[in-house]
Scaffold this motif. Structure first.
Motif, mmCIF file in Angstrom:
data_model
loop_
_atom_site.group_PDB
_atom_site.id
_atom_site.type_symbol
_atom_site.label_atom_id
_atom_site.label_comp_id
_atom_site.label_asym_id
_atom_site.label_seq_id
_atom_site.Cartn_x
_atom_site.Cartn_y
_atom_site.Cartn_z
ATOM 1 N N THR A 607 0.832 -1.203 0.000
ATOM 2 C CA THR A 607 0.000 0.000 0.000
ATOM 3 C C THR A 607 0.868 1.256 0.000
ATOM 4 N N SER A 608 2.035 1.191 0.624
ATOM 5 C CA SER A 608 2.932 2.349 0.612
ATOM 6 C C SER A 608 3.481 2.597 -0.792
ATOM 7 N N LYS A 609 3.822 1.518 -1.496
ATOM 8 C CA LYS A 609 4.290 1.676 -2.887
ATOM 9 C C LYS A 609 3.182 2.243 -3.763
ATOM 10 N N ALA A 610 1.957 1.768 -3.544
ATOM 11 C CA ALA A 610 0.833 2.291 -4.324
ATOM 12 C C ALA A 610 0.603 3.771 -4.015
ATOM 13 N N GLU A 633 1.127 11.452 4.148
ATOM 14 C CA GLU A 633 0.738 10.155 4.691
ATOM 15 C C GLU A 633 1.906 9.175 4.641
ATOM 16 N N LEU A 634 2.697 9.269 3.583
ATOM 17 C CA LEU A 634 3.867 8.401 3.484
ATOM 18 C C LEU A 634 4.866 8.686 4.602
ATOM 19 N N VAL A 641 10.518 7.600 3.467
ATOM 20 C CA VAL A 641 10.306 8.915 4.077
ATOM 21 C C VAL A 641 11.059 10.002 3.317
ATOM 22 N N GLU A 642 12.323 9.738 2.965
ATOM 23 C CA GLU A 642 13.126 10.766 2.304
ATOM 24 C C GLU A 642 12.534 11.154 0.963
ATOM 25 N N GLU A 643 12.121 10.144 0.180
ATOM 26 C CA GLU A 643 11.522 10.450 -1.129
ATOM 27 C C GLU A 643 10.199 11.178 -0.935
ATOM 28 N N ALA A 644 9.455 10.802 0.106
ATOM 29 C CA ALA A 644 8.187 11.464 0.382
ATOM 30 C C ALA A 644 8.415 12.924 0.764
#
Length: 665
Positions: A607-610, A633-634, A641-644
């Motif tokens: 779900t995190s990848k989605a 939310e990520l 986290v860093e990419e988010a």
């Protein structure tokens, strides 16, 4: 199913007769089955009061009285020889047992005669009834009763099986090719051909035959892989004597698909044993559902304490993927019959999957204390060592089980699993192949072959084996997931998507017959919980095909599984799933299956990848507010986290630019 008092008395009498007749012919497993069923009839319902003291009714004796006067006379004349032969069989001196009635010189003459007749005809005619030569030689067959003839020929079959095991090399050794054969089958088959040719009339009926020799001939034909003709002879046998459970088991071993069972069902006698046979064979074919459960409940009403039926009840829960219920059923069965080892290998599989190590350790100790040299005990102990990650020790015990019984299906399949863990792919493939040779219905062996070939990156082979497994378990989502993943690796995304949708349907409506999926957009209500990994995989495959809208729909549905599939913000219209059986989507209380009460999966890697994909897609379509929310939310999920954070900064910058643009305008 409720039996009257008279019907119960008749059933009890028939089971008593079956126990004695099977014991007389040394069919010990069939006798044990009938005896267990007999003692499962409640005493209050047996109607035996007054039965044993009925006037004119003899007290049950060691031997049953043969209704055929000719056979009865023969049995009376040879009773001393029969007692000697049976004693020798019980002492496992099988060749001596057969020689009491059929000396080797006589059998050698039958084989040589058959060899002479076999010159010229095609192999297809090998089992047809001889004509000219047989009519001249049929008087050469000794005149003995059918009971003694069965015992002698059956002893020859068992002798051949014993020698086959002795001639075979060490299990999975360098010279163990699995090619050892029973050399006595040809002789037994030849003798029975001549015997049936001698008693068969113009209508093709064996006059005076009582069903036992038909069973033996069917068994021999099955071992010779002549399965169609074997089934015909076995059906003849159960019509003549339906209480021989060994014959029904031979029929089960010849049935590989539920269609085969439905095809022969009209040709079977209609009685309680055929009812049990249908239940048992359906479970062997991994069937499940309310109809099967209802049939089992009806039988349990008649035999409430039957260990066989209680085992069927546990296996039914196992096939329904209700492992906790299956474990409880097996636990109850074990408390009722603590010395019974039958089917405990299935119980150990359930404990292994549930990771109940203390219970599995107890079961292993119990089996070892009852009989450590039973194949079931070795499988249970092997499963315990496997759960402890002692894979070499587990292989040792699975080999021991196969040394005791080379047809032990569980041992072959589980040993294949252990070799996969040990990275010995060649041995794993050989183990799975031998499991399939023992039982072509074993979907686990087909699935294991697919997994092993997939590890070797031989995807075409892997796909073929996965499809075999899926054909045996069409409602099991795991099988279709494997097919879809394999198709994806082969670059066949469209076919892979169909297979993965089938996996979703199988998991969503496990108790119904699922067959088709829709394409396009529709309501997801009523689907219930779906596997986020499968949804993510489908979405990625649509993305690879360039269908961004479908990819987005499945990504949204994947994220929606966190809270039970209620997508809320527009995620509810992302997939359409149909079920050909409309009743399958409705539960007993009238509510839609899965239409509420789902707890959801919570945050998972899928779900995190989605969510990350949706955030990036929102950036691409300049929906910066949505991208900002998803990225936040990520950060809360603690995944990527860093990419988010980078997405948050980028989205905020674009949102600030838009604000400045609006104010500047």
């Amino acid at each position: 199913m409720v039996l009257t008092k008279q019907e119960t008395v008749q059933l009890r009498s028939a089971l008593q007769d079956a126990v004695v007749k099977c014991s007389e012919r040394c069919l010990y497993q069939a006798a044990k089955w009938a005896a267990e069923l007999l003692n499962a009839i409640p005493e209050s319902a047996s109607g035996n009061e007054g039965q044993s003291n009925a006037p004119g009714q003899p007290t049950p004796s060691l031997f049953t009285r043969n209704p055929d006067p000719v056979e009865a006379a023969l049995e009376a004349a040879e009773v001393n020889k029969y007692l000697l032969a049976k004693s020798l069989f019980d002492c496992r001196e099988y060749d001596r047992c057969a020689a009491v009635f059929l000396p080797d010189s006589l059998l050698a003459g039958i084989i040589s005669t058959q060899s002479d007749e076999a010159v010229g005809p095609s192999e297809k005619e090998t089992h047809s009834f001889p004509t000219m030569v047989d009519q001249q030689r049929k008087t050469e067959l000794p005149e003995i009763s059918q009971k003694s003839l069965f015992l002698a020929l059956y002893a020859k079959v068992i002798s051949g099986e014993k020698r086959k095991d002795e001639d075979a090399e060490m299990v999975m050794g360098p010279h163990d090719l699995g090619t050892a054969t029973n050399r006595q089958l040809r002789m037994v088959s030849s003798y029975l051909q001549q015997w049936f040719a001698q008693v068969t009339n113009e209508d093709g009926e064996a006059v005076g035959s009582q069903g036992w020799l038909e069973y033996l001939y069917g068994m021999v034909l099955a071992k010779e892989k002549n399965e169609t003709e074997a089934m015909e002879w076995l059906i003849r046998s159960v019509h003549l004597f339906p209480m021989n459970w060994g014959c029904w088991q031979e029929m089960t071993s010849l049935i590989t698909r539920i269609e085969d069972l439905n095809r022969i069902a009209p040709h079977l006698p209609q009685n309680i044993v055929s009812f049990v046979f249908h239940l048992h064979t359906s479970l062997e074919l991994y069937q499940q559902g309310p109809n099967l459960a209802n049939s089992l409940d009806q039988l349990l009403a008649i035999f409430p304490t039957s260990s066989f039926l209680l085992t069927c009840n546990a296996l039914l829960a196992y096939h329904n993927k209700d492992l906790m219920a299956a474990e409880q059923h097996f636990s109850q069965l074990l408390s009722l019959h603590p010395h019974r080892l039958d089917s405990l290998d299935h119980y150990s599989n359930i404990l292994y999957v549930l990771n109940l190590r203390p219970k599995l350790a107890f079961l292993a100790h119990l089996c070892a204390s009852v009989d450590k040299f039973r194949p079931e005990s070795c499988v249970v102990i092997g499963n315990y060592y496997s759960l402890c990650s002692a894979h070499e020790k587990a292989v040792q015990y699975f080999r021991r089980a196969l040394t005791l019984d080379r047809s032990c299906l569980s041992a072959w399949t589980l040993m294949g699993h252990e070799y996969v863990e040990l990275k010995n792919t060649h041995a794993a493939i050989e183990s799975y192949r031998r499991a399939v040779d023992v039982n072509r219905r074993d979907y686990r062996a087909w699935y294991g072959l697919g997994q092993t070939y997939e590890v070797l990156e031989m995807h075409t082979y892997a796909l073929w084996y996965y499809k075999k497994a899926a054909g045996l378990r069409p409602w099991d989502g795991k099988m279709w997931m494997a097919v879809g993943s394999c198709l994806q690796k082969m670059g066949r995304e469209k076919d892979g998507i169909k297979a993965l949708k089938r996996a979703l349907l199988a998991d969503s409506y496990y108790d119904s017959t699922a067959s088709s999926f829709g394409s396009g957009v529709g309501s997801a209500r009523g689907i219930g919980h779906m596997d986020p990994e499968v949804l993510l995989q489908i979405a990625n495959m649509f993305h690879n095909l360039g269908d961004i809208e479908e990819a987005k729909a499945y990504m949204e549905l994947c994220v929606a599984q966190e809270d039970g599939g209620d997508s809320g913000g527009g995620f509810g219209d992302s997939i359409a799933i149909h079920n050909d059986s409309q009743g399958g989507a409705v539960s007993d209380d009238g509510d839609e299956a899965g239409g509420g009460g789902n707890e959801g999966t919570g945050v998972t890697a899928a779900t995190s990848k989605a969510r990350m994909w949706l955030a990036k897609h929102a950036m691409d379509v300049e929906d910066y507010a949505l991208a900002h929310r998803l990225a936040q939310e990520l950060c809360q999920d603690g995944v990527e986290v860093e990419e988010a954070k980078g997405l948050i900064r980028s989205a905020r910058a674009h949102m600030d630019e838009s604000e400045l643009g609006r104010h500047g305008g």
